[in-house]
Design a protein around this motif. Structure first.
Motif, short mmCIF file in Angstrom:
data_model
loop_
_atom_site.label_atom_id
_atom_site.label_comp_id
_atom_site.label_asym_id
_atom_site.label_seq_id
_atom_site.Cartn_x
_atom_site.Cartn_y
_atom_site.Cartn_z
N HIS A 52 -55.14 79.16 -57.15
CA HIS A 52 -53.86 78.74 -56.56
C HIS A 52 -52.54 79.69 -56.84
O HIS A 52 -51.45 79.28 -56.75
CB HIS A 52 -53.36 77.20 -56.84
N ARG A 85 -65.64 63.75 -56.93
CA ARG A 85 -64.73 63.73 -56.13
C ARG A 85 -64.39 62.40 -55.16
O ARG A 85 -63.08 62.43 -54.93
CB ARG A 85 -64.75 65.21 -55.09
N GLY A 116 -61.37 67.54 -60.61
CA GLY A 116 -62.87 67.65 -60.31
C GLY A 116 -63.13 69.19 -59.89
O GLY A 116 -62.52 69.45 -58.89
N ASP A 118 -64.97 71.70 -57.22
CA ASP A 118 -65.20 71.47 -55.74
C ASP A 118 -66.45 72.03 -55.32
O ASP A 118 -66.47 71.89 -53.90
CB ASP A 118 -63.78 72.16 -54.81
MG MG Z 1 -59.39 71.86 -56.65
#
Ligand code: MG
Ligand code: ATP
Length: 137
Positions: A52, A85, A116, A118
């Motif tokens: 990110h 998830r 969590g 992915d």
């Molecule tokens: Mg994520």
């Protein structure tokens, strides 16, 4: 059997929700194969959320994740990644279904109580980020 990395984020630890979240993990049928309290440095939080890096929320997110203790867990179950998830609910608690952890415990889209993995590849990387092989039972 599949493994995933879960985190009880600093907001949920500060709000004393660790017990309820770990209890839910057990009730949902996950086997806890690793669990540890961590205090991430800013650099460790940046490394963890490196995907990110270019997002506008990266600075705030890594400041939040390094703002206090968090609990990291390695969970095992059939389809553990998607199962966890589902239990967590949507990233933004406003969109999270009733009965999900984020609906119950998240404050907002950033301070959303739990993490969590992915996908299988990211789960493997994330588990190794926090646990040595010998620390997983
Ligand atoms: Mg994520
Ligand atoms: P996580 O990776 O923590 O399990 P997620 O997979 O549901 O959450 P991601 O898109 O991977 O969501 O975002 C990682 C984390 O970054 C979110 O859990 C949240 O804490 C924060 N985040 C995501 N989107 C935003 C946003 N628009 N504004 C602020 N923070 C955000």
């Amino acid at each position: 059997m599949q493994r995933t990395l879960a985190i009880v984020k600093p907001d949920a630890v500060a709000n004393k929700n660790v017990g309820e979240i770990v209890s839910r993990i057990e009730r949902e049928g996950f086997r806890i194969v690793g669990m540890r309290l961590v205090n991430l440095s800013r650099r460790e939080a940046e490394g963890f959320y490196a995907v990110h890096r270019d997002k506008p929320f990266f600075n705030d997110l890594t400041a939040f994740m390094s703002s206090g203790p968090a609990v990291v867990l390695c969970l095992e179950a059939e389809d553990a990644i998607s199962k966890w998830r589902t239990v967590m609910g949507a990233t933004n608690p406003e969109n999270a279904d009733e009965g999900t952890l984020r609906k119950q415990f998240a404050t907002n889209i950033e301070r959303n109580a739990v993490h969590g993995s992915d996908a299988p590849e990211t789960a493997a990387v994330e588990i190794a980020y926090f646990f040595k092989g010998v620390e997983l039972v």
